[in-house]
Design an enzyme around this catalytic site. Sequence first.
Site, PDB file in Angstrom:
ATOM      1  CG  ASN A  68      -0.419   0.673   2.418  1.00 22.89           C
ATOM      2  OD1 ASN A  68      -0.500   1.898   2.568  1.00 22.89           O
ATOM      3  ND2 ASN A  68       0.196  -0.122   3.298  1.00 22.89           N
ATOM      4  CG  ASN A 125       3.641   5.956  11.018  1.00 20.15           C
ATOM      5  OD1 ASN A 125       4.763   5.484  10.866  1.00 20.15           O
ATOM      6  ND2 ASN A 125       2.754   6.015  10.048  1.00 20.15           N
ATOM      7  CB  CYS A 128       5.786  10.304   8.402  1.00 18.28           C
ATOM      8  SG  CYS A 128       4.377   9.604   9.243  1.00 18.28           S
ATOM      9  N   GLY A 241       3.202  -7.585  12.273  1.00 16.91           N
ATOM     10  CA  GLY A 241       3.790  -7.907  10.974  1.00 16.91           C
ATOM     11  C   GLY A 241       3.343  -9.302  10.592  1.00 16.91           C
ATOM     12  CB  THR A 264      -2.326  -7.243   6.072  1.00 11.53           C
ATOM     13  OG1 THR A 264      -1.502  -6.085   5.966  1.00 11.53           O
ATOM     14  CG2 THR A 264      -2.778  -7.666   4.699  1.00 11.53           C
TER      15      THR A 264
END
Length: 301
Positions: A68, A125, A128, A241, A264
């Site tokens: 993605n 996060n 970035c 993960g 996911t």
Amino acid sequence: MNTKINIAGVEWKNPVTVASGTFGSGEEFSEYVDLNRLGAVTTKGVANVPWAGNPTPRVAEVYGGMMNAIGLQNPGVDVFCERDIPFLRKYDTKIIVNVCGHAPEEYLAVVERLADEPIDMMEINISCPNVNAGFLAFGQDARNVETLTAQIKKLAKQPVIMKLTPNVTDITEIARAAEAGGADAVSLINTLTGMKIDIHRRTFALANKTGGVSGPAIHPVAVRMVYQTAQAVKIPVIGMGGIATAEDAIEMILAGATAVAVGTANFADPQTAEKVVEGIEHYMEQYGIEDIHDLIGGVRE
Ligand SMILES: Cc1cc2nc3c(=O)[nH]c(=O)nc-3n(C[C@H](O)[C@H](O)[C@H](O)COP(=O)(O)O)c2cc1C
């Protein structure tokens, strides 16, 4: 049987959350999943102002997972606070808000805005791109990580989890920098940068050319990095993960993760996280394990 864990004073009823960006802000999944069953809900990334995200196509299927390049599309922290936090507060689960930014000021604006909101933890996060550093990700430079962590810790009223990128030479160096900056925990891994080419169109599958690979294909890489990181720092590690089953989650816990996140796999089956909770309980019963802490880092050498 005890499945409760405690990270920086925040008690989760079990060690299972969802990975940021794979579960919306909980609402769209709440029809299929009992959010009360999860140790915590981690929201998608939120920035100080709305972000439009990247041009499409921005997702592609790959062997054992997906790629993605959504570009952290989000409505901005004000809309998030008004709309999503009150929804999540209705459930008996901890709320972890994932924060993104292009520059330290942007992260700090979100952290400050969230300080008095009824959320339990923040996850930063740092995958970035940093506009002040030639778009190298914050999380790819140990000094930047330590400085940013320390700046955030000054403003944050909730415990801070630094979310590490696997796209580095040595993830333990970055984890140590987060710990030195005062992080309460680290989470890993974010997606691995990949590329896919559509041979019929002879162009990139994603408009962004590169994208983050996630799903079962990255699980062994994640287990290795969680193991190394858990050996390198004293703060708790949240592992993610490619977790698609309770077995995958238990592997991560044995490698040293205090908690785990399902990412996911939620797209294929929105109930995966709930099934992982049940599967961990079943495993503990099967092996007569009274306390989840007996599993954390319990891999035999
Ligand atoms: C569609 C998508 C969106 C994501 N958005 C975010 C995000 O907003 N913030 C973040 O820290 N990680 C984000 N991630 C990374 C995941 O939280 C997770 O770290 C990664 O996908 C590995 O876990 P998995 O293999 O179980 O998906 C995203 C991943 C995917 C697939």
